[in-house]
Design a protein around this motif. Structure first.
Motif, PDB file in Angstrom:
ATOM      1  N   PHE A 181      37.201  87.181  61.127  1.00  0.00           N
ATOM      2  CA  PHE A 181      37.753  87.074  62.474  1.00  0.00           C
ATOM      3  C   PHE A 181      38.445  85.720  62.651  1.00  0.00           C
ATOM      4  CE2 PHE A 181      36.405  90.995  63.538  1.00  0.00           C
ATOM      5  CZ  PHE A 181      35.054  91.182  63.810  1.00  0.00           C
ATOM      6  N   ASN A 182      39.716  85.763  62.951  1.00  0.00           N
ATOM      7  CA  ASN A 182      40.455  84.530  63.154  1.00  0.00           C
ATOM      8  C   ASN A 182      39.997  83.801  64.411  1.00  0.00           C
ATOM      9  OD1 ASN A 182      42.105  85.173  60.909  1.00  0.00           O
ATOM     10  ND2 ASN A 182      43.353  86.478  62.208  1.00  0.00           N
ATOM     11  N   VAL A 183      39.754  84.587  65.435  1.00  0.00           N
ATOM     12  CA  VAL A 183      39.350  84.037  66.720  1.00  0.00           C
ATOM     13  C   VAL A 183      38.228  84.893  67.287  1.00  0.00           C
ATOM     14  CG1 VAL A 183      40.040  83.590  69.101  1.00  0.00           C
ATOM     15  CG2 VAL A 183      41.628  83.093  67.235  1.00  0.00           C
ATOM     16  N   MET A 184      37.253  84.236  67.868  1.00  0.00           N
ATOM     17  CA  MET A 184      36.227  84.917  68.645  1.00  0.00           C
ATOM     18  C   MET A 184      36.176  84.246  70.007  1.00  0.00           C
ATOM     19  SD  MET A 184      33.173  85.725  65.943  1.00  0.00           S
ATOM     20  CE  MET A 184      32.486  87.024  66.998  1.00  0.00           C
ATOM     21  N   SER A 185      35.991  85.067  71.023  1.00  0.00           N
ATOM     22  CA  SER A 185      36.096  84.544  72.382  1.00  0.00           C
ATOM     23  C   SER A 185      35.055  85.172  73.296  1.00  0.00           C
ATOM     24  CB  SER A 185      37.482  84.866  72.975  1.00  0.00           C
ATOM     25  OG  SER A 185      38.526  84.490  72.113  1.00  0.00           O
ATOM     26  N   TRP A 186      34.852  84.509  74.396  1.00  0.00           N
ATOM     27  CA  TRP A 186      34.098  85.061  75.524  1.00  0.00           C
ATOM     28  C   TRP A 186      35.058  85.186  76.703  1.00  0.00           C
ATOM     29  CZ3 TRP A 186      29.358  87.088  75.257  1.00  0.00           C
ATOM     30  CH2 TRP A 186      28.531  86.719  74.192  1.00  0.00           C
ATOM     31  N   TYR A 187      35.027  86.354  77.316  1.00  0.00           N
ATOM     32  CA  TYR A 187      35.757  86.611  78.550  1.00  0.00           C
ATOM     33  C   TYR A 187      34.726  86.970  79.612  1.00  0.00           C
ATOM     34  CZ  TYR A 187      40.335  86.944  76.251  1.00  0.00           C
ATOM     35  OH  TYR A 187      41.500  86.672  75.570  1.00  0.00           O
TER      36      TYR A 187
ATOM     37  N   VAL B 105      37.035  82.662  78.963  1.00  0.00           N
ATOM     38  CA  VAL B 105      36.081  81.590  79.215  1.00  0.00           C
ATOM     39  C   VAL B 105      36.154  80.531  78.112  1.00  0.00           C
ATOM     40  CG1 VAL B 105      33.642  81.014  79.461  1.00  0.00           C
ATOM     41  CG2 VAL B 105      34.526  83.140  80.451  1.00  0.00           C
ATOM     42  N   ALA B 106      36.123  80.984  76.884  1.00  0.00           N
ATOM     43  CA  ALA B 106      36.145  80.053  75.751  1.00  0.00           C
ATOM     44  C   ALA B 106      36.497  80.816  74.490  1.00  0.00           C
ATOM     45  CB  ALA B 106      34.794  79.376  75.579  1.00  0.00           C
ATOM     46  N   PHE B 107      37.084  80.120  73.534  1.00  0.00           N
ATOM     47  CA  PHE B 107      37.293  80.736  72.229  1.00  0.00           C
ATOM     48  C   PHE B 107      36.977  79.747  71.130  1.00  0.00           C
ATOM     49  CE2 PHE B 107      41.054  78.765  70.503  1.00  0.00           C
ATOM     50  CZ  PHE B 107      41.889  78.476  71.553  1.00  0.00           C
ATOM     51  N   ILE B 108      36.693  80.312  69.975  1.00  0.00           N
ATOM     52  CA  ILE B 108      36.418  79.509  68.796  1.00  0.00           C
ATOM     53  C   ILE B 108      37.178  80.117  67.628  1.00  0.00           C
ATOM     54  CG2 ILE B 108      34.265  80.786  68.337  1.00  0.00           C
ATOM     55  CD1 ILE B 108      33.165  78.101  67.189  1.00  0.00           C
ATOM     56  N   ALA B 109      37.904  79.288  66.932  1.00  0.00           N
ATOM     57  CA  ALA B 109      38.688  79.749  65.795  1.00  0.00           C
ATOM     58  C   ALA B 109      37.858  79.693  64.514  1.00  0.00           C
ATOM     59  CB  ALA B 109      39.941  78.891  65.659  1.00  0.00           C
ATOM     60  N   SER B 110      38.417  80.268  63.466  1.00  0.00           N
ATOM     61  CA  SER B 110      37.688  80.314  62.200  1.00  0.00           C
ATOM     62  C   SER B 110      37.455  78.924  61.631  1.00  0.00           C
ATOM     63  CB  SER B 110      38.443  81.174  61.193  1.00  0.00           C
ATOM     64  OG  SER B 110      39.765  80.704  61.026  1.00  0.00           O
ATOM     65  N   ASP B 111      38.296  77.960  62.018  1.00  0.00           N
ATOM     66  CA  ASP B 111      38.092  76.592  61.534  1.00  0.00           C
ATOM     67  C   ASP B 111      37.116  75.811  62.401  1.00  0.00           C
ATOM     68  OD1 ASP B 111      41.177  75.051  62.868  1.00  0.00           O
ATOM     69  OD2 ASP B 111      39.518  76.112  63.829  1.00  0.00           O
ATOM     70  N   GLY B 112      36.561  76.482  63.414  1.00  0.00           N
ATOM     71  CA  GLY B 112      35.577  75.846  64.273  1.00  0.00           C
ATOM     72  C   GLY B 112      36.144  75.177  65.511  1.00  0.00           C
ATOM     73  N   SER B 113      37.453  75.127  65.627  1.00  0.00           N
ATOM     74  CA  SER B 113      38.046  74.529  66.814  1.00  0.00           C
ATOM     75  C   SER B 113      37.764  75.404  68.024  1.00  0.00           C
ATOM     76  CB  SER B 113      39.548  74.346  66.624  1.00  0.00           C
ATOM     77  OG  SER B 113      40.177  75.587  66.359  1.00  0.00           O
ATOM     78  N   THR B 114      37.613  74.758  69.158  1.00  0.00           N
ATOM     79  CA  THR B 114      37.234  75.464  70.374  1.00  0.00           C
ATOM     80  C   THR B 114      38.144  75.093  71.537  1.00  0.00           C
ATOM     81  OG1 THR B 114      35.655  73.727  70.983  1.00  0.00           O
ATOM     82  CG2 THR B 114      34.796  75.557  69.679  1.00  0.00           C
TER      83      THR B 114
ATOM     84  N   LYS C 158      34.410  73.742  81.397  1.00  0.00           N
ATOM     85  CA  LYS C 158      34.372  72.583  80.511  1.00  0.00           C
ATOM     86  C   LYS C 158      33.234  71.650  80.875  1.00  0.00           C
ATOM     87  CE  LYS C 158      39.201  72.230  79.052  1.00  0.00           C
ATOM     88  NZ  LYS C 158      40.471  71.503  79.208  1.00  0.00           N
ATOM     89  N   GLY C 159      32.522  71.218  79.866  1.00  0.00           N
ATOM     90  CA  GLY C 159      31.400  70.315  80.082  1.00  0.00           C
ATOM     91  C   GLY C 159      30.105  71.025  80.417  1.00  0.00           C
ATOM     92  N   ARG C 160      30.170  72.319  80.682  1.00  0.00           N
ATOM     93  CA  ARG C 160      28.955  73.074  81.021  1.00  0.00           C
ATOM     94  C   ARG C 160      28.644  74.158  79.992  1.00  0.00           C
ATOM     95  NH1 ARG C 160      28.899  76.177  85.399  1.00  0.00           N
ATOM     96  NH2 ARG C 160      31.154  76.563  85.437  1.00  0.00           N
ATOM     97  N   PHE C 161      29.665  74.745  79.412  1.00  0.00           N
ATOM     98  CA  PHE C 161      29.491  75.828  78.446  1.00  0.00           C
ATOM     99  C   PHE C 161      29.846  75.339  77.048  1.00  0.00           C
ATOM    100  CE2 PHE C 161      30.345  79.714  81.434  1.00  0.00           C
ATOM    101  CZ  PHE C 161      29.407  79.214  82.324  1.00  0.00           C
ATOM    102  N   THR C 162      29.159  75.906  76.069  1.00  0.00           N
ATOM    103  CA  THR C 162      29.454  75.600  74.679  1.00  0.00           C
ATOM    104  C   THR C 162      29.495  76.887  73.868  1.00  0.00           C
ATOM    105  OG1 THR C 162      28.310  73.472  74.856  1.00  0.00           O
ATOM    106  CG2 THR C 162      28.750  74.302  72.640  1.00  0.00           C
ATOM    107  N   ILE C 163      30.599  77.088  73.180  1.00  0.00           N
ATOM    108  CA  ILE C 163      30.750  78.252  72.321  1.00  0.00           C
ATOM    109  C   ILE C 163      30.487  77.845  70.881  1.00  0.00           C
ATOM    110  CG2 ILE C 163      33.239  77.905  71.983  1.00  0.00           C
ATOM    111  CD1 ILE C 163      33.558  80.967  72.029  1.00  0.00           C
ATOM    112  N   SER C 164      29.850  78.728  70.137  1.00  0.00           N
ATOM    113  CA  SER C 164      29.585  78.449  68.727  1.00  0.00           C
ATOM    114  C   SER C 164      29.517  79.776  67.975  1.00  0.00           C
ATOM    115  CB  SER C 164      28.280  77.667  68.558  1.00  0.00           C
ATOM    116  OG  SER C 164      27.180  78.410  69.054  1.00  0.00           O
ATOM    117  N   ARG C 165      29.596  79.681  66.675  1.00  0.00           N
ATOM    118  CA  ARG C 165      29.486  80.879  65.857  1.00  0.00           C
ATOM    119  C   ARG C 165      28.671  80.562  64.618  1.00  0.00           C
ATOM    120  NH1 ARG C 165      35.582  82.436  64.199  1.00  0.00           N
ATOM    121  NH2 ARG C 165      34.589  83.743  62.587  1.00  0.00           N
TER     122      ARG C 165
END
Length: 115
Positions: A31-37, A48-57, A64-71
């Motif tokens: 998955f190139n990108v994973m996201s929360w909507y 809401v947030a996305f995270i790319a395969s390289d870990g960038s978010t 911002k500052g309240r939620f954290t996305i991870s995989r």
């Protein structure tokens, strides 16, 4: 065909925390990108947030500052840690993933925040 299943939603008081999980039935490595909507009643679905395969978010300004996305690729799972929840965060939260072939959506998990 990969299926995405969200969990972790529920009722929480304002200021509280929840951690959402999105478990994939197969590998998320591709998955190139994973996201929360999320989608609140009467409103459009919003990113809401996305995270790319390289870990960038990236995050919506409202979280911002309240939620954290991870995989966790080894667990085929994506997470959304939500802290300092506000009543306006209440919505159905959806997991989304995109490979080179097609997009995938989960069925959603309800988050309710009481004031």
């Amino acid at each position: 065909q990969v299926q995405l299943v969200e969990s972790g939603g529920g009722l929480v008081q304002a200021g509280g925390s929840l951690r959402l999980s999105c478990a994939a039935s197969g590998s998320i490595f591709s998955f190139n990108v994973m996201s929360w909507y999320r989608q609140a009643p009467g409103k459009q679905r919003e990113l809401v947030a996305f995270i790319a395969s390289d870990g960038s978010t990236n995050y919506a300004d409202s979280v911002k500052g309240r939620f954290t996305i991870s995989r966790a690729n080894a667990k085929n799972t994506m997470y959304l840690q939500m802290n300092s929840l506000k009543p306006e965060d209440a919505a159905v939260y959806y997991c989304y993933a995109r490979s080179t072939a097609r997009p995938y959506w989960g069925q959603g998990t309800q988050v309710t925040v009481s004031s």
